[in-house]
Design a protein around this motif. Structure first.
Motif, PDB file in Angstrom:
ATOM      1  N   UNK A 260      -4.189  19.081 -24.328  1.00 27.98           N
ATOM      2  CA  UNK A 260      -3.162  18.269 -23.698  1.00 27.98           C
ATOM      3  C   UNK A 260      -2.135  17.890 -24.758  1.00 27.98           C
ATOM      4  N   UNK A 261      -1.021  17.381 -24.316  1.00 24.93           N
ATOM      5  CA  UNK A 261      -0.001  16.992 -25.294  1.00 24.93           C
ATOM      6  C   UNK A 261      -0.024  15.485 -25.533  1.00 24.93           C
ATOM      7  N   UNK A 262      -1.146  14.881 -25.184  1.00 24.40           N
ATOM      8  CA  UNK A 262      -1.156  13.427 -25.182  1.00 24.40           C
ATOM      9  C   UNK A 262      -1.743  12.845 -26.450  1.00 24.40           C
ATOM     10  N   UNK A 263      -2.202  13.744 -27.278  1.00 23.03           N
ATOM     11  CA  UNK A 263      -2.856  13.323 -28.497  1.00 23.03           C
ATOM     12  C   UNK A 263      -1.856  12.595 -29.405  1.00 23.03           C
ATOM     13  N   UNK A 264      -2.358  11.639 -30.141  1.00 23.48           N
ATOM     14  CA  UNK A 264      -1.509  11.002 -31.142  1.00 23.48           C
ATOM     15  C   UNK A 264      -0.627   9.893 -30.596  1.00 23.48           C
ATOM     16  N   UNK A 265      -0.458   9.860 -29.290  1.00 27.91           N
ATOM     17  CA  UNK A 265       0.324   8.782 -28.689  1.00 27.91           C
ATOM     18  C   UNK A 265      -0.547   7.530 -28.621  1.00 27.91           C
ATOM     19  N   UNK A 266       0.067   6.370 -28.730  1.00 24.88           N
ATOM     20  CA  UNK A 266      -0.761   5.180 -28.626  1.00 24.88           C
ATOM     21  C   UNK A 266      -0.817   4.674 -27.181  1.00 24.88           C
ATOM     22  N   UNK A 267      -1.930   4.060 -26.860  1.00 26.37           N
ATOM     23  CA  UNK A 267      -2.110   3.537 -25.511  1.00 26.37           C
ATOM     24  C   UNK A 267      -1.148   2.374 -25.277  1.00 26.37           C
ATOM     25  N   UNK A 268      -0.426   2.448 -24.179  1.00 23.83           N
ATOM     26  CA  UNK A 268       0.528   1.380 -23.874  1.00 23.83           C
ATOM     27  C   UNK A 268      -0.031   0.439 -22.823  1.00 23.83           C
ATOM     28  N   UNK A 269      -0.656  -0.605 -23.289  1.00 25.73           N
ATOM     29  CA  UNK A 269      -1.296  -1.532 -22.352  1.00 25.73           C
ATOM     30  C   UNK A 269      -0.293  -2.216 -21.417  1.00 25.73           C
ATOM     31  N   UNK A 270       0.955  -2.326 -21.888  1.00 28.52           N
ATOM     32  CA  UNK A 270       1.947  -3.012 -21.047  1.00 28.52           C
ATOM     33  C   UNK A 270       2.155  -2.294 -19.712  1.00 28.52           C
ATOM     34  N   UNK A 271       1.978  -0.963 -19.724  1.00 31.06           N
ATOM     35  CA  UNK A 271       2.147  -0.216 -18.464  1.00 31.06           C
ATOM     36  C   UNK A 271       1.069  -0.645 -17.467  1.00 31.06           C
ATOM     37  N   UNK A 272      -0.149  -0.740 -17.976  1.00 26.97           N
ATOM     38  CA  UNK A 272      -1.263  -1.152 -17.117  1.00 26.97           C
ATOM     39  C   UNK A 272      -1.024  -2.577 -16.613  1.00 26.97           C
ATOM     40  N   UNK A 273      -0.627  -3.432 -17.541  1.00 29.96           N
ATOM     41  CA  UNK A 273      -0.389  -4.837 -17.165  1.00 29.96           C
ATOM     42  C   UNK A 273       0.655  -4.928 -16.059  1.00 29.96           C
ATOM     43  N   UNK A 274       1.679  -4.112 -16.202  1.00 30.04           N
ATOM     44  CA  UNK A 274       2.774  -4.137 -15.241  1.00 30.04           C
ATOM     45  C   UNK A 274       2.266  -3.828 -13.832  1.00 30.04           C
ATOM     46  N   UNK A 275       1.523  -2.756 -13.712  1.00 30.23           N
ATOM     47  CA  UNK A 275       1.081  -2.390 -12.359  1.00 30.23           C
ATOM     48  C   UNK A 275       0.024  -3.364 -11.840  1.00 30.23           C
ATOM     49  N   UNK A 276      -0.809  -3.850 -12.733  1.00 30.38           N
ATOM     50  CA  UNK A 276      -1.835  -4.801 -12.298  1.00 30.38           C
ATOM     51  C   UNK A 276      -1.196  -6.069 -11.732  1.00 30.38           C
ATOM     52  N   UNK A 277      -0.074  -6.437 -12.311  1.00 32.10           N
ATOM     53  CA  UNK A 277       0.578  -7.664 -11.836  1.00 32.10           C
ATOM     54  C   UNK A 277       1.106  -7.507 -10.406  1.00 32.10           C
ATOM     55  N   UNK A 278       1.264  -6.272  -9.972  1.00 38.38           N
ATOM     56  CA  UNK A 278       1.716  -6.001  -8.605  1.00 38.38           C
ATOM     57  C   UNK A 278       0.602  -6.080  -7.573  1.00 38.38           C
ATOM     58  N   UNK A 279      -0.653  -5.974  -8.061  1.00 36.57           N
ATOM     59  CA  UNK A 279      -1.774  -5.935  -7.117  1.00 36.57           C
ATOM     60  C   UNK A 279      -1.961  -7.287  -6.447  1.00 36.57           C
ATOM     61  N   UNK A 280      -2.386  -7.277  -5.179  1.00 38.46           N
ATOM     62  CA  UNK A 280      -2.595  -8.550  -4.482  1.00 38.46           C
ATOM     63  C   UNK A 280      -3.920  -9.219  -4.877  1.00 38.46           C
ATOM     64  N   UNK A 281      -4.622  -8.665  -5.845  1.00 39.81           N
ATOM     65  CA  UNK A 281      -5.892  -9.273  -6.278  1.00 39.81           C
ATOM     66  C   UNK A 281      -6.061  -9.018  -7.774  1.00 39.81           C
ATOM     67  N   UNK A 282      -7.022  -9.682  -8.395  1.00 38.13           N
ATOM     68  CA  UNK A 282      -7.291  -9.367  -9.794  1.00 38.13           C
ATOM     69  C   UNK A 282      -8.411  -8.341  -9.874  1.00 38.13           C
ATOM     70  N   UNK A 283      -8.298  -7.447 -10.841  1.00 36.85           N
ATOM     71  CA  UNK A 283      -9.331  -6.427 -10.993  1.00 36.85           C
ATOM     72  C   UNK A 283     -10.632  -7.054 -11.487  1.00 36.85           C
ATOM     73  N   UNK A 284     -11.737  -6.471 -11.064  1.00 38.12           N
ATOM     74  CA  UNK A 284     -13.024  -6.946 -11.581  1.00 38.12           C
ATOM     75  C   UNK A 284     -13.195  -6.422 -13.004  1.00 38.12           C
ATOM     76  N   UNK A 285     -14.123  -7.018 -13.727  1.00 37.41           N
ATOM     77  CA  UNK A 285     -14.365  -6.565 -15.097  1.00 37.41           C
ATOM     78  C   UNK A 285     -14.790  -5.103 -15.131  1.00 37.41           C
ATOM     79  N   UNK A 286     -15.599  -4.719 -14.122  1.00 35.20           N
ATOM     80  CA  UNK A 286     -16.053  -3.330 -14.088  1.00 35.20           C
ATOM     81  C   UNK A 286     -14.869  -2.384 -13.902  1.00 35.20           C
ATOM     82  N   UNK A 287     -13.931  -2.765 -13.050  1.00 40.34           N
ATOM     83  CA  UNK A 287     -12.743  -1.921 -12.857  1.00 40.34           C
ATOM     84  C   UNK A 287     -11.946  -1.805 -14.153  1.00 40.34           C
ATOM     85  N   UNK A 288     -11.827  -2.931 -14.857  1.00 39.49           N
ATOM     86  CA  UNK A 288     -11.087  -2.909 -16.124  1.00 39.49           C
ATOM     87  C   UNK A 288     -11.769  -2.015 -17.144  1.00 39.49           C
ATOM     88  N   UNK A 289     -13.084  -2.101 -17.170  1.00 35.76           N
ATOM     89  CA  UNK A 289     -13.851  -1.304 -18.133  1.00 35.76           C
ATOM     90  C   UNK A 289     -13.626   0.190 -17.870  1.00 35.76           C
TER      91      UNK A 289
END
Ligand code: ADP
Ligand code: MG
Length: 704
Positions: A260-289
């Motif tokens: 894949x061409x994804x190697x070496x890129x750093x994980x952008x947690x802000x993207x995840x945070x952004x979409x999670x903030x749109x959800x009508x509920x909070x994710x469970x710990x298991x989902x986050x894991x």
């Protein structure tokens, strides 16, 4: 060696064998016994054991053979004496073939279930093989000729193979009797060394204390001891599981050759945070894991192969959607969601559209019931990158599809699909694969059958979910539920009534049972008028869709259905389910069905209707009352009904591997380790032509 020549048999038998995929001597020798009988001691008549199982062997000389007719049937009365003079009798009804094998003045080993009748020991339809006079009695007999005393090397008297040893009992095959297999196999025993050769390296055999393949085949048919047979059996299943592991590992490495061409890129947690903030509920710990596992995988240089499992309603789809979003935002990747049914594709589409459209992703649906021009438009949009996330049913894969940048594939439920379509995905630069399964698979089985996947489990339900109350009821109690059910419908809740279906290919009678129940309910619930629906597998996809839509939008509040609602349908207000003839379902399937309700914070109820009160059935259904945990139920299924029960719902293969092996996690872990060892030493299976050939024949192009 040609099979026909080796077996000296008729074209008719050759045809029967061919129909069972037995076309070579090698195949034939891999038709193994179903069980064994201990015929190691030959007894005189006064020492015979008379009990239920009672298979015993004796030796007798035929003194007379008479035929008479009774009620139009030909009966043979054959008298014999054993070596010490006890008298016995053989009775044969209407079988000229068997009777013709037994002749006066000859000696036979007689094997069967003895009974005592009129003071005589009697065998009815025994297994007989001609034998020579035993040394010890020859001298005692009078009038024996000189000839009898000299063993004749050219004697046509066949080897006594049916007794004096542990004797194999074969499964009957379309009229080919177990005894015939036993005889033919016996004749091939001394050819095994030339037909089979060891295909595992000898260091491997030594390292793991395995029986050699030639010895294994012999011991499977005519073992010297039960212990030896057990060793041979172990080797057979060891090989099969090893092949599956080798196959899985090869698939994994072959799929992951694509970088894949994804190697070496750093994980952008802000993207995840952004979409999670749109959800009508909070994710469970298991989902986050699990999200963490997936995003890490996405950032590795090789494509992800991950199996995500846990019960229905645990929120797998959301996790998949967030991951797809991440792939898009971070790498502009397109993603595909594959659903097994059109209803589910529609549902996924709606879920994804609701979630992703506000975030500026283009989501589309492609199903086989769409018109050609509609399909073409979607396909063009896909190829030109105007669509970022597409949902389709498995059938669509036949279509000619192009992507601009496919990076993420979610397969809901059907594992078989992945097995068949690996090559398809490889063509698109091997996107990440997230295989989702709501069939909780015991760990040992996941290892055996999903060896190429890393496994993630969402072992936690969203907060607020109540456990579903489950109760076994009789038919009468089912009728009595009426006011209670109406009461709940008045409170804006919805009801499923499920009628049994055994195979996925919906049989007509199952459809009938659903239709009957539909009529029943209509007359039982006149109050509900038009608000009762019917759903079964013989309906056109469009009609099914309409029904599901009506159920969602309250046009229908009670839905009679076969198991087509089994996987993934999400209707939060459905809180009551009645499963008719519940004893006809396995626990895994009942659990799957029950997962259609209990999808909100309102208390849900599942009623298992059964007429049967037999202990076993009751006990099995009782487990449904006792637990809501899919893994516990899957383990129980594995123990009670075999892997087929669980595999059945996943449609996998190799379901005849014995349970004690399939539930032995340590053993399976070892086999995986050994498969790794083997592949490290022989990465392309060089020196292992046998294994290579087997894998290619059975499993296709994995080594291409
Ligand atoms: P699965 O695919 O595992 O069957 P879904 O992803 O379809 O489950 O989720 C089932 C329902 O639960 C959906 O309506 C979804 O919106 C909701 N859901 C998912 N995760 C959560 C959560 N963390 N909290 C509350 N509700 C959730
Ligand atoms: Mg789902």
């Amino acid at each position: 060696m040609e099979l026909k020549a080796a077996l000296k048999t008729t074209p008719k038998y050759i045809k029967i064998l061919a129909d069972a995929w037995i076309t070579s001597v090698k195949d034939f020798l891999q038709y193994f016994p179903r069980t064994y009988e201990d015929r190691s001691t030959i007894r005189n008549l006064n020492e015979l054991i008379f009990n239920e199982k009672g298979i015993t062997a004796t030796k007798g000389k035929i003194v007379s053979k008479k035929i008479f007719m009774r009620w139009g049937r030909r009966i043979y009365d054959i008298n014999f004496v054993d070596p010490i003079g006890n008298k016995g009798q053989i009775t044969i009804f209407n079988s000229w073939f068997l009777a013709s094998k037994i002749n006066e003045d000859k000696r036979y080993i007689i094997v069967g279930k003895p009974i005592i009748k009129y003071g005589k020991v009697m065998f009815s339809h025994p297994d007989v093989v001609e034998t020579e006079a035993p040394e010890d009695i020859r001298d005692e007999e009078q009038g024996t000729s000189e000839q009898d005393h000299v063993p004749n090397p050219n004697s046509h008297v066949p080897e006594v193979y049916n007794s004096g040893r542990i004797f194999p009992i074969y499964p009957e095959l379309m009229g080919i009797k177990p005894g015939r297999f036993a005889q033919k196999m016996r004749n091939l025993m001394d050819k095994i060394d030339t037909i089979f050769s060891e295909y595992l390296p000898s260091e491997f055999i030594d390292k793991f204390w395995l029986m050699w393949v030639q010895e294994t085949i012999k011991a499977m048919h005519y073992p010297d001891s039960f212990d030896q047979q057990k060793q041979a059996n172990l080797r057979i299943f060891f090989d099969r599981l090893l092949r599956i592991q080798v196959y899985s590992l090869l698939n994994r490495s072959s799929y992951q050759e694509n970088k894949t061409n994804m190697d070496g890129e750093i994980i952008q947690r802000d993207i995840i945070k952004e979409i999670i903030s749109w959800l009508p509920f909070t994710l469970t710990n298991a989902q986050k894991k699990v999200l963490k596992h997936i995003t890490e995988n996405i950032h590795e240089s090789k494509p992800m192969l991950r199996l995500l499992q846990w019960d229905v309603g645990s929120g797998k789809t959301v996790v998949a959607a967030v991951s797809a979003y991440y792939t898009y935002k971070k790498f502009w990747g397109q993603s595909v969601f594959l659903a097994p049914l059109e209803v589910l594709a529609n549902q996924h589409y709606k879920t994804l559209a609701k979630l992703l459209l506000p975030l500026w992703l283009r989501v589309a649906l492609l199903t086989w019931s769409m018109s050609t021009s509609e399909k073409n438009k979607v396909k063009l949009d896909l190829a030109e990158w105007r669509i970022h996330t597409i949902v389709w049913t498995h059938a669509v894969i036949q279509e000619d599809i192009q992507f601009k940048q496919l990076q993420f594939v979610v397969i809901d439920e059907q594992h078989k699909f992945w097995v068949r379509q690996r090559a398809f995905f490889k063509r698109f630069w091997a996107p990440h694969i997230l295989q989702m399964s709501a069939t909780p698979i015991p760990r040992s089985m996941a290892l055996a059958f999903f060896g190429e996947f890393d496994v993630s489990i969402i072992d936690e339900m969203p907060i607020g979910r109540k456990t579903i109350e489950t109760k076994i009821i009789s038919e009468k109690e089912y009728i009595k539920l009426k006011p209670w059910i109406l009461d709940h419908i008045a409170k804006w809740q919805k009801v499923f009534v499920v009628t049994p279906l055994i195979e996925e290919s919906e049989k007509l009678e199952d459809v009938h049972s659903a239709m009957n129940e539909f009529e029943n309910i209509k007359s039982l619930y006149p109050e509900l008028k038009g608000k009762i629906g019917l759903l079964h597998g013989k309906m056109k996809p469009k009609d099914k869709e309409v029904i599901m839509q009506d159920f969602k939008t309250w046009k229908i509040c009670l839905l009679v259905s076969t198991t087509v609602i089994e996987v993934g349908v999400d209707i939060p207000e459905a809180t009551i389910m009645v499963i008719k003839n519940a004893e006809r379902f396995g626990l895994s399937q009942l659990h799957q069905l029950r997962g259609r309700i209990g999808r909100s914070d309102i208390q849900s109820y599942c009623f298992l209707e059964t007429k049967s009160k037999a202990g076993d059935i009751w006990k099995r259904l009782k487990a449904m009352e006792d637990t809501n945990d899919g893994f516990t139920l899957a383990e129980l299924d594995l123990q009670n009904r075999g892997a087929g029960e669980i595999l059945g719902t996943m449609q996998s293969w190799e379901s005849d591997i014995p349970l004690e092996i399939l539930s032995d996690l340590k053993f399976l872990e070892k086999i995986q380790e050994w498969a790794k060892w083997l592949l490290e030493k022989y990465p392309k299976l060089q020196w292992l032509p046998g294994l290579k050939k087997y894998l290619e024949e059975k499993m296709g192009d994995v080594l291409a």
